[in-house]
Design an enzyme around this catalytic site. Structure first.
Site, PDB file in Angstrom:
ATOM      1  N   LYS A   1      -5.958  65.143  32.262  1.00  0.00           N
ATOM      2  CA  LYS A   1      -6.529  64.547  31.056  1.00  0.00           C
ATOM      3  C   LYS A   1      -5.685  64.888  29.809  1.00  0.00           C
ATOM      4  CE  LYS A   1     -10.158  62.441  32.847  1.00  0.00           C
ATOM      5  NZ  LYS A   1     -10.322  62.764  34.245  1.00  0.00           N
TER       6      LYS A   1
HETATM    7  C1  LIG Z   1     -11.707  62.630  35.002  1.00  0.00           C
HETATM    8  C2  LIG Z   1     -12.921  61.797  34.983  1.00  0.00           C
HETATM    9  C3  LIG Z   1     -14.208  62.366  35.151  1.00  0.00           C
HETATM   10  C4  LIG Z   1     -14.474  63.811  35.378  1.00  0.00           C
HETATM   11  O1  LIG Z   1     -13.664  64.414  36.264  1.00  0.00           O
HETATM   12  P1  LIG Z   1     -13.630  65.983  36.573  1.00  0.00           P
HETATM   13  O2  LIG Z   1     -12.403  66.077  37.427  1.00  0.00           O
HETATM   14  O3  LIG Z   1     -14.865  66.316  37.293  1.00  0.00           O
HETATM   15  O4  LIG Z   1     -13.484  66.743  35.303  1.00  0.00           O
HETATM   16  C5  LIG Z   1     -15.291  61.528  35.053  1.00  0.00           C
HETATM   17  N1  LIG Z   1     -15.157  60.225  34.828  1.00  0.00           N
HETATM   18  C6  LIG Z   1     -13.954  59.652  34.660  1.00  0.00           C
HETATM   19  C7  LIG Z   1     -13.886  58.201  34.391  1.00  0.00           C
HETATM   20  C8  LIG Z   1     -12.793  60.415  34.743  1.00  0.00           C
HETATM   21  O5  LIG Z   1     -11.602  59.819  34.583  1.00  0.00           O
END
Ligand SMILES: *Cc1c(COP(=O)(O)O)cnc(C)c1O
Length: 380
Positions: free
Chosen positions: A214
């Site tokens: 992210k």
């Molecule tokens: C990254 C992401 C999440 C959460 O992911 P985690 O790996 O659990 O932190 C949730 N929704 C979307 C659309 C994502 O891209």
């Protein structure tokens, strides 16, 4: 043509080596805060960096309450519980998303109902939602009921795809008309604004992710934000095993969850959020370079929607058809530049083939054509 694209991407990252889609960058106080945390011995769920990170997210987003969690998926799971979603309920969401959104809905025993996205925003379409609500939903005793099945529609989760915001104000208005709680999956859009307001802060609840890929990362982590005092306090309580605060007694008043973010991760997160604005500026510069380049190549580059300032988490292009998409994926990946198609649409996965799916032709159109291209922050 594909050769030219790959060469341009290489120029942007100034390397002949493998170029990943999105790599984290640790150029700030990461090591200092981590070492300090280890020296303090407070590496687990209690410590000053957890409080500090929550405070920094409140300051940054303008949300009144921010509750750190182990990851974005647990943040979504908790947000759905806080929004009152129960077993057997339907939750409106888009088929074009990462699996976490639908997984969280499933943990509750609820089921996703798929509504289309906009071609412009790649996110839940206000037009499609409006049409669906008008035709298929009635409000009975203050609750939104899906007429065909008689099931309750308890929540709606738009997702701001690749950091580009949905027309979230319209979605909020529509959901309010039908008494549907709106939760923003803002996992990809921390720092993105729509009409000068941070994504994640429009709905009853919003969630972020700090996974390794992210915009900012703390290894693994998430956050719930809300302006609702009751929900904010309940979120903290339920994510900390629902332990009643006391100096020595261990009393719990609810089934709780061990969803707390460890202080070690929070230390990393604090160092990262200090750099968030610089990261976004850096990513927006790359996006502008891509935008100018692709305009000359007759390839459609996905740009931020009107009235928004996107964090450009993951850049994307739209090719002419699935065949071109696959040719480009093959060429770029064989030549050391990582690219990938959008996630397989959720309604096509075995767990959700039975879920109710409305007309999702925009999502299908996008899925045939979209390719994500390298988008990391470039270290000078
Ligand atoms: C990254 C992401 C999440 C959460 O992911 P985690 O790996 O659990 O932190 C949730 N929704 C979307 C659309 C994502 O891209």
């Amino acid at each position: 043509m594909y050769k030219k694209v790959v060469e341009f991407i290489r120029e942007q990252f100034k390397t002949d080596e493998f170029i990943p889609l999105h790599a984290p960058v640790f150029t700030g106080n990461e090591k200092e805060y981590l070492l300090e945390t280890i020296d303090s011995t407070f590496v687990s769920s209690v410590g000053k960096y957890v409080d500090k990170f929550e405070e920094l997210i409140r300051d940054y987003t303008g949300a009144k309450y921010a509750i750190a969690t182990t990851n974005g998926t647990s943040a979504l799971h908790m947000a759905l519980m806080l929004a009152g979603v129960k077993q057997g309920d339907l939750v409106l969401t888009q088929p074009l998303s990462f699996i976490a959104t639908c997984n969280a809905i499933s943990y509750i025993g609820a089921e996703p109902l798929f509504i289309d996205v906009d071609k412009e925003t790649l996110s839940l379409s206000a037009d499609a939602l409006n049409e669906f609500l008008k035709e298929a939903v009635e409000v009975k005793d203050g609750q939104a009921i899906h007429k065909n099945t008689g099931r309750r529609i308890a929540a709606c989760i738009p997702m701001h795809t690749f950091g580009h915001p949905a027309r979230i104000d319209e979605l909020v208005d529509l959901c309010q008309q039908y008494n549907i709680n709106l939760i923003e999956d803002a996992a990809e859009s921390l720092g993105t604004t729509y009409k000068n307001q941070q994504t994640g802060t429009f709905g009853l609840l919003g969630t972020y992710s700090f996974n390794g890929n992210k915009t900012i990362t703390c290894g693994g982590g998430g956050m719930i934000v809300t302006n609702d005092e009751h929900l904010g306090k309940l979120a903290k309580h339920l994510t900390t095993q629902a332990k009643v605060p006391h100096r020595w007694d261990f009393v719990h008043d609810h089934i709780g969850y061990n969803y707390r973010l460890p202080n070690l991760n929070a230390a990393l997160a604090c160092a990262q959020i200090e750099q968030l604005d610089a990261f976004i500026a850096n990513k927006r510069e790359l996006a502008e370079n891509y935008h100018n380049f692709f305009a000359k190549q007759d390839i459609q580059f996905v740009s931020e929607p009107n009235d928004s300032k996107s964090n450009y988490w993951l850049n994307a292009i739209l090719l002419k058809n699935r065949e071109e998409r696959d040719e480009f994926l093959t060429y770029s990946n064989e030549n050391g530049v990582m690219t990938r198609p959008v996630w397989e649409l959720m309604n096509r996965l075995p767990m959700f083939t039975k879920a109710i799916t409305t007309d999702i032709s925009n999502a299908e159109w996008i899925a045939d054509r979209l390719v994500n291209i390298p988008s990391s922050v470039r270290v000078k």
